[in-house]
Scaffold this active site. Structure first.
Site: not given
Ligand code: FBP
Length: 303
Positions: A171, A204
């Site tokens: 992220y 992810k």
């Protein structure tokens, strides 16, 4: 060759235990054998706190609630931090593969340029709890990112040595990145590629926007197809070793059913390997959550 064997063939240099545990996720639940996965992640109590996360559905304050949801909905795996996992895993030993989230942040301190995460569990904890993988959040872009990269390297090494794959939540945030830049296509892709280079078995990331953040990338991206979510997902998948590393996408802020399902459809069509989803499940009323998960697995299952 089955789709699962094909995916695992891209991990042929990994230890047998790592490949077996990846297979456990790929062969579990409603999406077993399809090469797509849906993982439920419930670590928002750390990241956002219990009030923002759970108070609009107080039943979700109970760790068992989420295991039950993952089991009933036939999901591929369930990810959570150690305390939350320990609060219910003994009652669900044969219901869903588990991923221990190894580090966490919180919203109680000022982390403007240097968002970071603290280690909250060990590889031994993951083994003791019977988890099939470990999860780690990396913040590419943060002033703390080099420290997090070194921690990720150590974790991947240690987990691999006992046969556990690592899922990296990559992220981008902090440092000189703008808010819009956190989900910019070039930044998301850069973060996903870095996670693959670090040796993550599954990556992810957030669903990217069409924004291009870095000035060095502006003209390069003139030639990249990026108008639709599907185009952008395809680009992220390509940058994860041309589809040879699994990349899955986060559910993000709660959305209405139609927006969520049309995004999932585009992730699927763009070649994404699936979703990790949290708030869009537990912030819905229980039966609606089960219903939407059913729709999501249908899309990824190609129905
Ligand atoms: P959501 O589906 O709720 O977005 O969950 C995915 C997730 O990665 C969680 O694991 C994590 O707690 C959260 O997103 C982080 O959100 P933020 O972008 O606010 O840090």
């Amino acid at each position: 060759m089955s789709r699962v064997s094909e995916i695992l063939s891209h991990y042929s240099s990994e230890p047998t235990g790592v490949r077996i545990n990846l297979a456990r996720i790929l062969n579990h639940g409603k999406l077993a054998g399809t090469g797509k996965i849906v993982v439920q992640a419930v670590d928002q109590g750390f990241e956002h706190g219990p009030a923002r996360s759970f108070l609009d559905n107080c039943d979700s304050l109970d760790p068992e609630y989420h295991f039950e949801m993952a089991k009933k909905s036939g999901l591929s795996a369930y990810a959570a931090p150690i305390g939350w996992m320990s609060g219910a895993v003994d009652k669900y030993v044969d219901s869903v593969p588990t991923i221990l989230k190894m580090n966490s942040s919180n919203s109680l301190y000022n982390k403007e340029n240097q968002p970071s995460q603290a280690m909250t569990a060990t590889v031994q904890d993951a083994l003791r709890l019977g988890c099939v993988a470990v999860g780690f959040t990396l913040y590419p872009g943060s002033d703390e990112n080099l420290m997090l990269i070194e921690e990720a390297k150590d974790l991947i090494d240690e987990a691999r040595s006992v046969g556990l794959p690592t899922i990296l939540w990559s992220y981008a945030r902090g440092g000189s990145l703008s808010k819009e830049g956190e989900t910019a296509l070039d930044v998301i892709t850069y973060g996903a590629h870095m996670a693959c280079l670090l040796g993550a078995h599954v990556v992810k990331v957030k669903v990217p926007s069409a924004h291009i953040e870095m000035k060095e990338h502006k003209t390069i991206y003139d030639n990249v197809k990026k108008d639709t979510v599907k185009d952008r997902i395809k680009h992220v998948v390509d940058c994860c070793f041309k589809g040879k590393r699994m990349v899955i996408f986060s559910g993000g802020e709660p959305k209405d059913d139609q927006s969520l399902l049309s995004e999932i459809k585009e992730i699927h069509e763009g070649g994404g390997f699936g979703s990790i989803i949290g708030r869009n499940v537990f912030k819905r009323e229980k039966n609606n959550a089960i219903k939407i998960l059913n729709e999501i697995t249908k899309i990824y299952g190609g129905e």
